[in-house]
Design an enzyme around this catalytic site. Structure first.
Site, PDB file in Angstrom:
ATOM      1  N   VAL A 102      99.845  28.331  49.080  1.00 21.33           N
ATOM      2  CA  VAL A 102      99.731  27.096  48.113  1.00 21.33           C
ATOM      3  C   VAL A 102      98.930  27.930  46.747  1.00 21.33           C
ATOM      4  O   VAL A 102      98.040  28.759  46.922  1.00 21.33           O
ATOM      5  CB  VAL A 102      98.412  26.171  48.708  1.00 21.33           C
ATOM      6  CG1 VAL A 102      98.416  25.140  47.691  1.00 21.33           C
ATOM      7  CG2 VAL A 102      99.057  25.427  49.968  1.00 21.33           C
ATOM      8  N   CYS A 103      99.246  27.336  45.882  1.00 20.21           N
ATOM      9  CA  CYS A 103      98.871  27.986  44.416  1.00 20.21           C
ATOM     10  C   CYS A 103      98.985  29.505  44.320  1.00 20.21           C
ATOM     11  O   CYS A 103     100.021  29.893  44.518  1.00 20.21           O
ATOM     12  CB  CYS A 103      97.473  27.585  44.335  1.00 20.21           C
ATOM     13  SG  CYS A 103      96.661  27.367  42.653  1.00 20.21           S
ATOM     14  N   THR A 104      98.040  30.033  43.775  1.00 18.64           N
ATOM     15  CA  THR A 104      98.015  31.443  43.516  1.00 18.64           C
ATOM     16  C   THR A 104      97.701  32.386  45.003  1.00 18.64           C
ATOM     17  O   THR A 104      97.892  33.615  44.930  1.00 18.64           O
ATOM     18  CB  THR A 104      96.921  31.898  42.780  1.00 18.64           C
ATOM     19  OG1 THR A 104      95.613  31.631  43.293  1.00 18.64           O
ATOM     20  CG2 THR A 104      96.954  31.310  41.419  1.00 18.64           C
ATOM     21  N   GLY A 105      97.771  31.459  46.028  1.00 13.56           N
ATOM     22  CA  GLY A 105      97.812  32.574  47.340  1.00 13.56           C
ATOM     23  C   GLY A 105      99.374  33.112  47.513  1.00 13.56           C
ATOM     24  O   GLY A 105      99.090  33.986  48.008  1.00 13.56           O
ATOM     25  N   ALA A 152     103.026  25.097  44.450  1.00 11.07           N
ATOM     26  CA  ALA A 152     102.663  25.284  43.155  1.00 11.07           C
ATOM     27  C   ALA A 152     101.195  25.217  42.926  1.00 11.07           C
ATOM     28  O   ALA A 152     100.463  25.403  44.013  1.00 11.07           O
ATOM     29  CB  ALA A 152     103.500  24.469  42.169  1.00 11.07           C
TER      30      ALA A 152
END
Length: 229
Positions: A102-105, A152
């Site tokens: 999730v996200c910048t993971g 995102a």
């Protein structure tokens, strides 16, 4: 019904909603067991100041059906260059049904070499960095490429979770979960993407986030060099 083991890698400075949005979704069915994974079982503090308690260590972690990496603040830079964590992700990816973020993971997955040649997404402000790490960046809310599923920015964790749950347990279970959560968002402002927000909102936000962006750029270049990209 077989037990499904889902693991979230958490770490100091993790973005709490990156974890909790998807966690709320994936913990609903009775056959899912969700693990919070870190090096120790000591409490850690999220980027926003919420205390999280790991449930299993890297060494104790069972073989997972799903491994998920959420994004983080400045401390994520340390995670991206931590060989112990990167090796753990590589090992789990060999047997996991789904390798996710999730996200910048997704940048942590990419730093481990796990998104090279895969379509993936992340928070809109970090797409160029993700591309530098070998991913084919797709600007969508949730991206599925084979067994890689990436969400995102922050709130997309809910959409990501429902998408993944549909694959794991079927659409009916995912729909029931969405209804249980009463997930029918009606945001008060049309500012959830750079295009909708406009330059008058994007500009100040990018300036506010410049130290984080600069730190991520520096580590992205270092990770890309290690991956020989």
């Amino acid at each position: 019904m077989n037990q499904v083991h889902i693991g979230f890698l958490i770490y100091p400075g993790v973005i709490q909603l990156d974890v909790m949005g998807a966690y709320q979704v994936l913990a609903f069915p009775p056959n899912t067991q969700v693990h919070l994974i870190w090096k120790t079982l000591s409490p850690l503090v999220s980027n926003e100041g919420l205390t999280l308690i790991p449930t299993v260590t890297l060494e104790q972690c069972p073989s997972l059906d799903v491994i998920c990496v959420p994004g983080g603040g400045m401390e994520q830079v340390e995670v991206m260059k931590d060989d112990e964590i990167l090796n753990f992700l590589k090992e789990q990816s060999l047997t996991a049904q789904y390798v996710t973020s999730v996200c910048t993971g997704s940048m942590v997955l990419a730093a481990a070499g796990l998104l090279r040649g895969y379509k993936a997404t992340c928070h809109w402000a970090f797409r160029d960095q993700l591309a530098m790490l070998g991913a084919e960046v797709v600007p969508q809310r949730v991206v599925i490429d084979r067994n890689r599923i990436t969400g995102a920015g922050v709130t997309s964790g809910i959409d990501f979770g429902l998408t993944l749950l549909g694959l794991l347990c079927g659409k009916d279970v995912a729909k029931m979960t969405q209804l249980m959560m009463e997930y029918d968002p009606e945001p008060p402002f049309k500012a959830g993407t750079p295009e909708m927000a406009g330059a008058e909102v994007v500009g100040p936000l990018m300036q506010f986030g410049k130290p984080l962006l600069d730190a991520f750029w520096e580590q992205t270049r270092a990770s890309a060099a290690l991956l020989k990209l």
